[in-house]
Design a protein around this motif. Structure first.
Motif, PDB file in Angstrom:
ATOM      1  N   LEU A 260      -2.076 -26.935  14.504  1.00  9.93           N
ATOM      2  CA  LEU A 260      -0.756 -26.776  13.988  1.00  9.93           C
ATOM      3  C   LEU A 260       0.477 -25.908  14.510  1.00  9.93           C
ATOM      4  O   LEU A 260       1.428 -26.208  14.445  1.00  9.93           O
ATOM      5  N   THR A 261      -0.185 -24.951  15.115  1.00 11.46           N
ATOM      6  CA  THR A 261       0.742 -23.927  15.806  1.00 11.46           C
ATOM      7  C   THR A 261       0.983 -24.421  17.213  1.00 11.46           C
ATOM      8  O   THR A 261       2.407 -23.993  17.715  1.00 11.46           O
TER       9      THR A 261
ATOM     10  N   LEU B  32      -3.453 -22.983   2.857  1.00 11.20           N
ATOM     11  CA  LEU B  32      -3.209 -22.546   4.085  1.00 11.20           C
ATOM     12  C   LEU B  32      -2.373 -23.541   4.873  1.00 11.20           C
ATOM     13  O   LEU B  32      -1.761 -23.026   5.793  1.00 11.20           O
ATOM     14  N   ILE B  33      -1.989 -24.817   4.296  1.00 11.57           N
ATOM     15  CA  ILE B  33      -0.975 -25.601   4.808  1.00 11.57           C
ATOM     16  C   ILE B  33      -0.392 -26.573   3.987  1.00 11.57           C
ATOM     17  O   ILE B  33      -0.765 -26.483   2.870  1.00 11.57           O
ATOM     18  N   THR B  34       0.644 -26.792   4.224  1.00  8.70           N
ATOM     19  CA  THR B  34       1.526 -27.949   3.304  1.00  8.70           C
ATOM     20  C   THR B  34       1.484 -29.329   3.739  1.00  8.70           C
ATOM     21  O   THR B  34       1.438 -29.492   5.162  1.00  8.70           O
ATOM     22  N   VAL B  35       1.777 -30.187   2.985  1.00  7.63           N
ATOM     23  CA  VAL B  35       2.069 -31.744   3.476  1.00  7.63           C
ATOM     24  C   VAL B  35       3.263 -32.250   3.056  1.00  7.63           C
ATOM     25  O   VAL B  35       3.629 -32.098   2.145  1.00  7.63           O
TER      26      VAL B  35
ATOM     27  N   SER C 287       2.335 -19.435   5.592  1.00  7.59           N
ATOM     28  CA  SER C 287       2.260 -17.868   6.008  1.00  7.59           C
ATOM     29  C   SER C 287       0.749 -17.408   5.932  1.00  7.59           C
ATOM     30  O   SER C 287       0.388 -16.781   6.610  1.00  7.59           O
ATOM     31  N   LEU C 288       0.244 -17.984   4.844  1.00 10.43           N
ATOM     32  CA  LEU C 288      -1.255 -17.636   4.593  1.00 10.43           C
ATOM     33  C   LEU C 288      -1.811 -18.225   5.535  1.00 10.43           C
ATOM     34  O   LEU C 288      -3.158 -17.755   6.071  1.00 10.43           O
ATOM     35  N   GLY C 289      -1.636 -19.492   6.112  1.00 10.51           N
ATOM     36  CA  GLY C 289      -2.414 -20.204   7.114  1.00 10.51           C
ATOM     37  C   GLY C 289      -2.251 -19.182   8.530  1.00 10.51           C
ATOM     38  O   GLY C 289      -3.220 -19.201   9.156  1.00 10.51           O
ATOM     39  N   TYR C 290      -0.978 -18.943   8.690  1.00 14.11           N
ATOM     40  CA  TYR C 290      -0.876 -18.184  10.020  1.00 14.11           C
ATOM     41  C   TYR C 290      -1.734 -16.875   9.702  1.00 14.11           C
ATOM     42  O   TYR C 290      -2.379 -16.341  10.865  1.00 14.11           O
ATOM     43  N   GLN C 291      -1.794 -16.127   8.927  1.00 13.08           N
ATOM     44  CA  GLN C 291      -2.613 -15.049   8.665  1.00 13.08           C
ATOM     45  C   GLN C 291      -3.856 -15.301   8.737  1.00 13.08           C
ATOM     46  O   GLN C 291      -4.771 -14.388   9.505  1.00 13.08           O
ATOM     47  N   ALA C 292      -4.474 -16.299   8.177  1.00 15.65           N
ATOM     48  CA  ALA C 292      -5.869 -16.399   8.227  1.00 15.65           C
ATOM     49  C   ALA C 292      -6.279 -16.938   9.682  1.00 15.65           C
ATOM     50  O   ALA C 292      -7.223 -16.567  10.055  1.00 15.65           O
TER      51      ALA C 292
END
Length: 183
Positions: free
Chosen positions: A15-16, A56-59, A77-82
């Motif tokens: 995703l990044t 951790l993601i949205t859709v 932002s939680l996904g980036y941090q994880a």
């Protein structure tokens, strides 16, 4: 740690780099990550569902006329941090390579030397094909993404593949010598 746990981070990582649909993720995996990390469609969608549940993601669904809705995923932002935290932790174990040739050779005392030598020749041809693929990927990355920060890391992982393929080829040459001397 199980493979599914790491698959979660592979998808967060995808995703990044702009892979926002299950299809684009699978396409990137087949053309790049597949050389060191395999993930099937059967793993992508359940993992995406789990990542949504973990927030951790949205859709977002996008409508296209005459086609099913397209789901586009984005990191929170939680996904980036994880993902960041996972990349910071040391690896827990070295992966075990599944290698059909090694499995066959291990039990080859039943085979003729000629058969074993043919197996090694065929293995070398497969390694050459892989090396050619890696060199084409190298040229594509340098030509298309050379200035991007991610390209440096893609080339590092590719270099690992090139070097291990070259080492396997050298090993096959040595194995042939040992089998020939055994006669």
């Amino acid at each position: 740690m199980d493979k599914q746990f790491h698959t979660k981070f592979a998808i967060l990582g995808l995703l990044t780099i702009g892979c926002q649909t299950g299809y684009s993720m699978k396409k990137m995996m087949d053309g790049s990550l597949n050389h060191f990390w395999k993930i099937s469609y059967g793993q992508i969608y359940p993992t995406l569902k789990s990542l949504l549940e973990e927030e951790l993601i949205t859709v977002q669904k996008e409508s296209e006329s005459g086609k099913p809705d397209k789901k586009k995923y984005e990191l929170t932002s939680l996904g980036y941090q994880a993902l960041y935290n996972w990349t910071e932790t040391p690896i827990e174990e070295l992966g075990v390579e599944k290698n059909e040739l090694l499995l066959k050779l291990f039990f080859s005392h039943h085979q003729s030397n000629e058969t074993n030598l043919k197996q090694l020749d065929h293995y070398k041809l497969k390694l050459l094909e892989r090396l050619n693929t890696y060199q084409a990927i190298d040229e594509m990355i340098r030509g298309t993404y050379g200035d991007q920060e991610d390209a440096k890391f893609w080339l590092l992982t590719l270099d690992y593949g090139i070097r291990t393929t070259q080492a396997a080829s050298e090993w096959a040459d040595e194995a042939k010598k040992k089998l020939t001397q055994r006669r």
